[in-house]
Design a protein around this motif. Structure first.
Motif, PDB file in Angstrom:
ATOM      1  N   SER A 107       2.178   2.684  -5.461  1.00  0.00           N
ATOM      2  CA  SER A 107       1.827   2.440  -4.070  1.00  0.00           C
ATOM      3  C   SER A 107       0.337   2.176  -3.970  1.00  0.00           C
ATOM      4  O   SER A 107      -0.474   3.047  -4.292  1.00  0.00           O
ATOM      5  N   TYR A 108      -0.020   0.998  -3.553  1.00  0.00           N
ATOM      6  CA  TYR A 108      -1.436   0.649  -3.436  1.00  0.00           C
ATOM      7  C   TYR A 108      -1.584  -0.499  -2.464  1.00  0.00           C
ATOM      8  O   TYR A 108      -0.605  -1.150  -2.077  1.00  0.00           O
ATOM      9  N   GLY A 109      -2.814  -0.730  -2.055  1.00  0.00           N
ATOM     10  CA  GLY A 109      -3.111  -1.825  -1.154  1.00  0.00           C
ATOM     11  C   GLY A 109      -4.207  -2.690  -1.752  1.00  0.00           C
ATOM     12  O   GLY A 109      -5.124  -2.193  -2.399  1.00  0.00           O
ATOM     13  N   LEU A 110      -4.103  -3.972  -1.533  1.00  0.00           N
ATOM     14  CA  LEU A 110      -5.091  -4.934  -2.053  1.00  0.00           C
ATOM     15  C   LEU A 110      -5.738  -5.651  -0.886  1.00  0.00           C
ATOM     16  O   LEU A 110      -5.073  -6.005   0.091  1.00  0.00           O
ATOM     17  N   PHE A 111      -7.026  -5.871  -0.990  1.00  0.00           N
ATOM     18  CA  PHE A 111      -7.807  -6.475   0.086  1.00  0.00           C
ATOM     19  C   PHE A 111      -8.705  -7.568  -0.473  1.00  0.00           C
ATOM     20  O   PHE A 111      -9.099  -7.531  -1.638  1.00  0.00           O
ATOM     21  N   TRP A 112      -9.064  -8.478   0.396  1.00  0.00           N
ATOM     22  CA  TRP A 112     -10.150  -9.400   0.129  1.00  0.00           C
ATOM     23  C   TRP A 112     -11.154  -9.298   1.268  1.00  0.00           C
ATOM     24  O   TRP A 112     -10.773  -9.251   2.445  1.00  0.00           O
ATOM     25  N   TYR A 113     -12.422  -9.244   0.857  1.00  0.00           N
ATOM     26  CA  TYR A 113     -13.523  -9.217   1.818  1.00  0.00           C
ATOM     27  C   TYR A 113     -14.454 -10.387   1.529  1.00  0.00           C
ATOM     28  O   TYR A 113     -14.618 -10.815   0.386  1.00  0.00           O
ATOM     29  N   LYS A 114     -15.103 -10.853   2.585  1.00  0.00           N
ATOM     30  CA  LYS A 114     -16.128 -11.891   2.486  1.00  0.00           C
ATOM     31  C   LYS A 114     -17.467 -11.266   2.843  1.00  0.00           C
ATOM     32  O   LYS A 114     -17.561 -10.491   3.800  1.00  0.00           O
ATOM     33  N   GLN A 115     -18.485 -11.594   2.060  1.00  0.00           N
ATOM     34  CA  GLN A 115     -19.824 -11.100   2.363  1.00  0.00           C
ATOM     35  C   GLN A 115     -20.798 -12.272   2.413  1.00  0.00           C
ATOM     36  O   GLN A 115     -21.265 -12.760   1.385  1.00  0.00           O
ATOM     37  N   PRO A 116     -21.102 -12.757   3.607  1.00  0.00           N
ATOM     38  CA  PRO A 116     -22.084 -13.839   3.718  1.00  0.00           C
ATOM     39  C   PRO A 116     -23.484 -13.330   3.417  1.00  0.00           C
ATOM     40  O   PRO A 116     -23.685 -12.133   3.171  1.00  0.00           O
ATOM     41  N   SER A 117     -24.436 -14.236   3.444  1.00  0.00           N
ATOM     42  CA  SER A 117     -25.811 -13.866   3.096  1.00  0.00           C
ATOM     43  C   SER A 117     -26.380 -12.820   4.044  1.00  0.00           C
ATOM     44  O   SER A 117     -27.332 -12.111   3.694  1.00  0.00           O
ATOM     45  N   SER A 118     -25.814 -12.697   5.225  1.00  0.00           N
ATOM     46  CA  SER A 118     -26.278 -11.675   6.171  1.00  0.00           C
ATOM     47  C   SER A 118     -25.955 -10.257   5.693  1.00  0.00           C
ATOM     48  O   SER A 118     -26.541  -9.288   6.182  1.00  0.00           O
ATOM     49  N   GLY A 119     -25.018 -10.128   4.747  1.00  0.00           N
ATOM     50  CA  GLY A 119     -24.768  -8.836   4.120  1.00  0.00           C
ATOM     51  C   GLY A 119     -23.563  -8.060   4.621  1.00  0.00           C
ATOM     52  O   GLY A 119     -23.097  -7.154   3.937  1.00  0.00           O
TER      53      GLY A 119
ATOM     54  N   MET B 263     -19.786  -6.932   5.359  1.00  0.00           N
ATOM     55  CA  MET B 263     -18.498  -7.092   4.679  1.00  0.00           C
ATOM     56  C   MET B 263     -17.449  -7.412   5.736  1.00  0.00           C
ATOM     57  O   MET B 263     -17.226  -6.623   6.654  1.00  0.00           O
ATOM     58  N   ILE B 264     -16.802  -8.541   5.583  1.00  0.00           N
ATOM     59  CA  ILE B 264     -15.833  -9.003   6.569  1.00  0.00           C
ATOM     60  C   ILE B 264     -14.449  -8.968   5.944  1.00  0.00           C
ATOM     61  O   ILE B 264     -14.199  -9.610   4.927  1.00  0.00           O
ATOM     62  N   PHE B 265     -13.541  -8.218   6.561  1.00  0.00           N
ATOM     63  CA  PHE B 265     -12.159  -8.143   6.081  1.00  0.00           C
ATOM     64  C   PHE B 265     -11.483  -9.499   6.273  1.00  0.00           C
ATOM     65  O   PHE B 265     -11.593 -10.116   7.331  1.00  0.00           O
TER      66      PHE B 265
ATOM     67  N   PHE C   2     -13.969  -0.486   7.939  1.00  0.00           N
ATOM     68  CA  PHE C   2     -14.934  -1.295   8.665  1.00  0.00           C
ATOM     69  C   PHE C   2     -16.331  -0.938   8.158  1.00  0.00           C
ATOM     70  O   PHE C   2     -16.701   0.224   8.127  1.00  0.00           O
ATOM     71  N   PHE C   3     -17.080  -1.960   7.810  1.00  0.00           N
ATOM     72  CA  PHE C   3     -18.388  -1.739   7.189  1.00  0.00           C
ATOM     73  C   PHE C   3     -19.530  -1.948   8.162  1.00  0.00           C
ATOM     74  O   PHE C   3     -19.464  -2.819   9.044  1.00  0.00           O
ATOM     75  N   GLY C   4     -20.591  -1.174   7.965  1.00  0.00           N
ATOM     76  CA  GLY C   4     -21.848  -1.431   8.639  1.00  0.00           C
ATOM     77  C   GLY C   4     -22.620  -2.508   7.896  1.00  0.00           C
ATOM     78  O   GLY C   4     -22.174  -3.016   6.868  1.00  0.00           O
TER      79      GLY C   4
END
Lengths: 116, 117
Positions: free
Chosen positions: A31-43, A45-47, B107-109
Motif C-alpha cells: 500500500s503506497y501512494g505516488l506523486f509528481w510535483y513541479k517546482q518552478p524557479s520560484s521554488g 512545490m506544486i502538486f 501542501f508546501f510553503g
C-alpha cells in the motif's frame, strides 16, 4: 527501505510535443501512494498528480497523466502538448504505507526545458 | 485558506551562529513536515509532527537541529552552531486527514533559503 529513482537529470523538448519523465521506485509495502510535483524557479512545490497503489487505472489530470506499471515499479509522468510554462524541475515522490501520516520521499528530480 | 507560510524567506548568517525558522501550516492541518533541499536535488525529509508530537526524525538531523510544534499549530526549526554545509532551502509542508489530503500529498510553503558564510 523505500527509494525513488529519476534517471533523467535534464530534458529538452520542443513546445507542443509530448514528454515522458521517468520514475522508478522501490518499496516492500503493498500500500503506497505516488506523486509528481513541479517546482518552478520560484521554488514552490506544486502538486500535479497522484496514483494509489491499488488504483487500476492510470491517473490523469488535464495535460498530465501517470503511466503506472506496478510490476515494473515505474510511475512515469506524461505531459501532453508541452508549453513554455512547463519548464521547471519535476519530482517523483512516494508515501508508504498509504496514509497522510507517513512521510513523503522524493527523487532527485528532472529539469525540463521547453524550447519555443 | 492562506496556504503554508514560512518566515523568513531568506536568511544569511555567519558560521557558528544559531538560526530559527518558523512555519505556519494550513490551519486545519494536523500534520507538519520539514524538508531540506540543496541546489539541483530533491527535498530530503528531516522530521514530521502529528499535532504537537514529533513522530519521526531523520538521521540527517544532527544534534544541532531541533524542531518543535508546541501547541500543534506553528512549528520552529532551530539550527545551532551553523556550518557552511547547512546552506540549503528548508521547506515546510502540512497535510490533513488522509481522506481529505492524502491524494494531494502535502501542501508546501515557499521555503526559507539559508546561506551560511
Amino acid at each position: 527501505a523505500q527509494k525513488i529513482t529519476q534517471t533523467q537529470p535534464g530534458m529538452f523538448v520542443q513546445e507542443k510535443e509530448a514528454v515522458t519523465l521517468d520514475c522508478t521506485y522501490d518499496t516492500s509495502d503493498q500500500s503506497y501512494g505516488l506523486f509528481w510535483y513541479k517546482q518552478p524557479s520560484s521554488g514552490e512545490m506544486i502538486f500535479l498528480i497522484y496514483q494509489g497503489s491499488y488504483d487500476e487505472q492510470n491517473a490523469t489530470e488535464g495535460r498530465y497523466s501517470l503511466n503506472f506499471q506496478k510490476a515494473r515499479k515505474s510511475a512515469n509522468l506524461v505531459i501532453s502538448a508541452s508549453q513554455l510554462g512547463d519548464s521547471a524541475m519535476y519530482f517523483c515522490a512516494m508515501r508508504e504505507p498509504y496514509s497522510s501520516a507517513s512521510k513523503i520521499i522524493f527523487g532527485s528530480g528532472t529539469r525540463l526545458s521547453i524550447r519555443p | 485558506d492562506t496556504g503554508v507560510s514560512q518566515d523568513p524567506r531568506h536568511k544569511i548568517t555567519k558560521r557558528g551562529q544559531n538560526v530559527t525558522f518558523r512555519c505556519d501550516p494550513i490551519s486545519e492541518h494536523n500534520r507538519l513536515y520539514w524538508y531540506r533541499q540543496t541546489l539541483g536535488q530533491g527535498p530530503e525529509f528531516l522530521t514530521y509532527f502529528q499535532n504537537e508530537a514529533q513522530l519521526e526524525k531523520s538521521r540527517l538531523l544532527s544534534d544541532r537541529f531541533s524542531a518543535e510544534r508546541p501547541k500543534g499549530s506553528f512549528s520552529t526549526l532551530e539550527i545551532q552552531r551553523t556550518e557552511q554545509g547547512d546552506s540549503a532551502m528548508y521547506l515546510c509542508a502540512s497535510s490533513g486527514r488522509a481522506v481529505e489530503s492524502g491524494e494531494r500529498g502535502a501542501f508546501f510553503g515557499q521555503g526559507t533559503r539559508l546561506t551560511v558564510v
